[in-house]
Design an enzyme around this catalytic site. Structure first.
Site, PDB file in Angstrom:
ATOM      1  N   GLY A 123       0.829  -1.199   0.000  1.00 29.47           N
ATOM      2  CA  GLY A 123       0.000   0.000   0.000  1.00 29.47           C
ATOM      3  C   GLY A 123       0.860   1.244   0.000  1.00 29.47           C
ATOM      4  CG  PHE A 124       0.522   6.170   0.000  1.00 28.51           C
ATOM      5  CD1 PHE A 124       1.067   6.574  -1.207  1.00 28.51           C
ATOM      6  CD2 PHE A 124       0.563   7.041   1.069  1.00 28.51           C
ATOM      7  CE1 PHE A 124       1.639   7.816  -1.351  1.00 28.51           C
ATOM      8  CE2 PHE A 124       1.133   8.299   0.941  1.00 28.51           C
ATOM      9  CZ  PHE A 124       1.667   8.689  -0.275  1.00 28.51           C
ATOM     10  CG  PHE A 125       0.815   5.201   4.744  1.00 29.81           C
ATOM     11  CD1 PHE A 125       1.608   6.288   4.429  1.00 29.81           C
ATOM     12  CD2 PHE A 125      -0.536   5.401   4.951  1.00 29.81           C
ATOM     13  CE1 PHE A 125       1.075   7.557   4.336  1.00 29.81           C
ATOM     14  CE2 PHE A 125      -1.082   6.666   4.871  1.00 29.81           C
ATOM     15  CZ  PHE A 125      -0.278   7.752   4.556  1.00 29.81           C
ATOM     16  CE  LYS A 143      -1.598  -2.122   7.306  1.00 30.38           C
ATOM     17  NZ  LYS A 143      -3.036  -1.825   7.543  1.00 30.38           N
ATOM     18  CG  ASP A 235     -10.693   1.790   3.127  1.00 30.30           C
ATOM     19  OD1 ASP A 235     -11.269   2.076   2.060  1.00 30.30           O
ATOM     20  OD2 ASP A 235      -9.527   1.355   3.180  1.00 30.30           O
TER      21      ASP A 235
END
Length: 425
Positions: A123-125, A143, A235
């Site tokens: 993902g973006f982060f 994660k 989300d």
């Protein structure tokens, strides 16, 4: 970031321009600078295994009670929902116990405890990896946060704070944290079946209507639990719903979740007999999430509340019914960001039981007040799961309740408008 896909990012500096002075929503644990981060770790109430990560530190499911009212009706008894069932309004978010009070212990790992495996998502982060515990061979999901912006850190620590408080069979199970290179990493259970989106669009795998309704019930159950814990997901989409090997669906990815302020004031969840006017808890929070599943009120930058999750759930139901992508190029939408129900029904509902697409249509109403709460949705879908597999239909009373829900909501709002306001003495 989802386990199997990315998600949008957002600062949690949500504004409140609702008029008067409102209590600020509880903020996640503060993120200190990297050099001081270790000092904040005891505040996360971890169980450190000191490197010896034995099974005794795992959450014991038999001691975790599911604090939710079961609304199932026995198939051997007559359905007793009737119109009065509308009176079972949703659990008021502001009347439940704050999720921060009900945290549970979890494990703290060292890097040497784990063997990193394949990359599951990016993902973006950050990135998501499959890891295996060296001693127990337990498979977990790691994660990792690789961006150091304050926004990324805030969202990440908030996800840890949210996940560690949750215990529900349809919510991703949090296992612990890994502190490495002055960064905090998150460990959750490994769901081997992939995402619901992948399952829906794998047309080589037949999906019975029985299973599709069961998957919908699983999501509604998990989301009802989240709302009862004062959490808006923000989300919810088919990429953030994961499928276990036996088919159970769990809700995941809480990096954009919003914790609702609890002020212990009574308000109605939209049912009759609520005993008073429904307090408007909508606020102008940040616009976050994936636009394909985003509610119209959020898309337009208006005030919103937990009903945005119900719209997202409705879009997931449409995906399940039509096995269609949520992309508006495939899923028919209107200019007001709502669902084009006429076109959807013509294209995708030929074999779909009427009650199922009616529920999807209710969830995707443009007016948030017309969407049924998750408590009602879980009850409907639980009863459907009991009756449909054997009877291939549902009780007439249940169908009438689903069909009459819009009229009931309209009558309820009219009754509120007629009710005189009380003046303070």
């Amino acid at each position: 970031m989802a386990v199997n896909g990315g998600a949008g990012s957002a600062s949690d500096a949500d504004s409140d321009d609702s008029g008067g002075q409102s209590p600020a929503p509880p903020s996640p644990p503060s993120v200190v600078k990297p050099r001081d981060r270790s000092a904040s770790l005891p505040h996360l109430s971890m169980h450190s295994s000191g490197g010896q990560s034995s099974d005794e530190h795992w959450p014991d499911d038999q001691h975790h009670h599911y604090h939710h009212q079961h609304l199932y009706h026995s198939p051997n008894c007559a359905y007793n929902g009737s119109a009065a069932a509308h009176c079972r309004h949703s659990t008021p978010l502001s009347r439940t116990t704050s999720f921060r009070v009900e945290t549970k212990s979890y494990r703290m790992f060292r890097a040497s405890d784990l063997v990193k495996g394949e990359l599951l998502g990016k993902g973006f982060f950050g990135e998501v990896f499959l890891v295996t515990h060296r001693l127990s061979a337990e498979k977990m999901v790691l994660k990792e946060l690789y961006r150091v912006e304050e926004e990324a850190e805030n969202n990440f620590v908030k996800e840890v704070a949210v996940l560690r408080a949750l215990t529900h069979p349809n919510v991703l199970r949090f296992i612990g944290v890994l502190y490495r290179d002055k960064k905090l990493h998150l460990l959750t259970e490994f769901i081997s079946g992939g995402t619901l989106k992948e399952l829906i669009h794998d047309l080589q795998r037949p999906l019975s209507w029985r299973y599709r309704m069961s998957a919908a019930k699983d999501i509604a159950s998990g989301m009802n639990y989240l709302h009862s814990m004062n959490i808006i997901h923000r989300d919810l989409n088919s990429q953030n719903c994961l499928v276990k090997d036996e088919g159970t669906v769990v809700v995941a990815d809480f990096g954009l979740a919003k914790i609702i302020a609890t002020n212990n004031r009574r308000f109605s969840g939209g049912g009759a007999g609520s005993g008073g006017k429904r307090r408007d808890r909508r606020k102008r929070y940040t616009v976050v999430g994936n636009p394909y599943w985003m509610a119209p009120e959020m898309m337009k930058g208006k005030k919103y509340d937990e009903k945005v999750d119900i719209f997202s759930f409705g879009i997931i139901l449409c995906e399940i019914i039509g096995r269609v992508l949520a992309d508006p190029d495939y899923l028919p939408r209107n200019s007001d960001f709502g669902l084009n129900k006429i076109v959807f029904k013509e294209k995708f509902c030929e074999s779909c039981p009427e009650f199922f697409f009616r529920i999807a249509f209710l969830c995707t109403e443009v007016d948030a007040e017309d969407r049924p709460p998750f408590e009602t949705l879980e009850r409907w879908l639980a009863n459907i799961a009991l009756y449909f597999p054997t009877l291939h239909t549902i009780p007439k009373e249940l169908m009438n309740e689903i069909v009459s829900f819009p009229d009931y909501q309209s009558a309820l709002r009219a009754n509120r408008r007629r009710r005189p306001h009380r003046t303070r003495r």
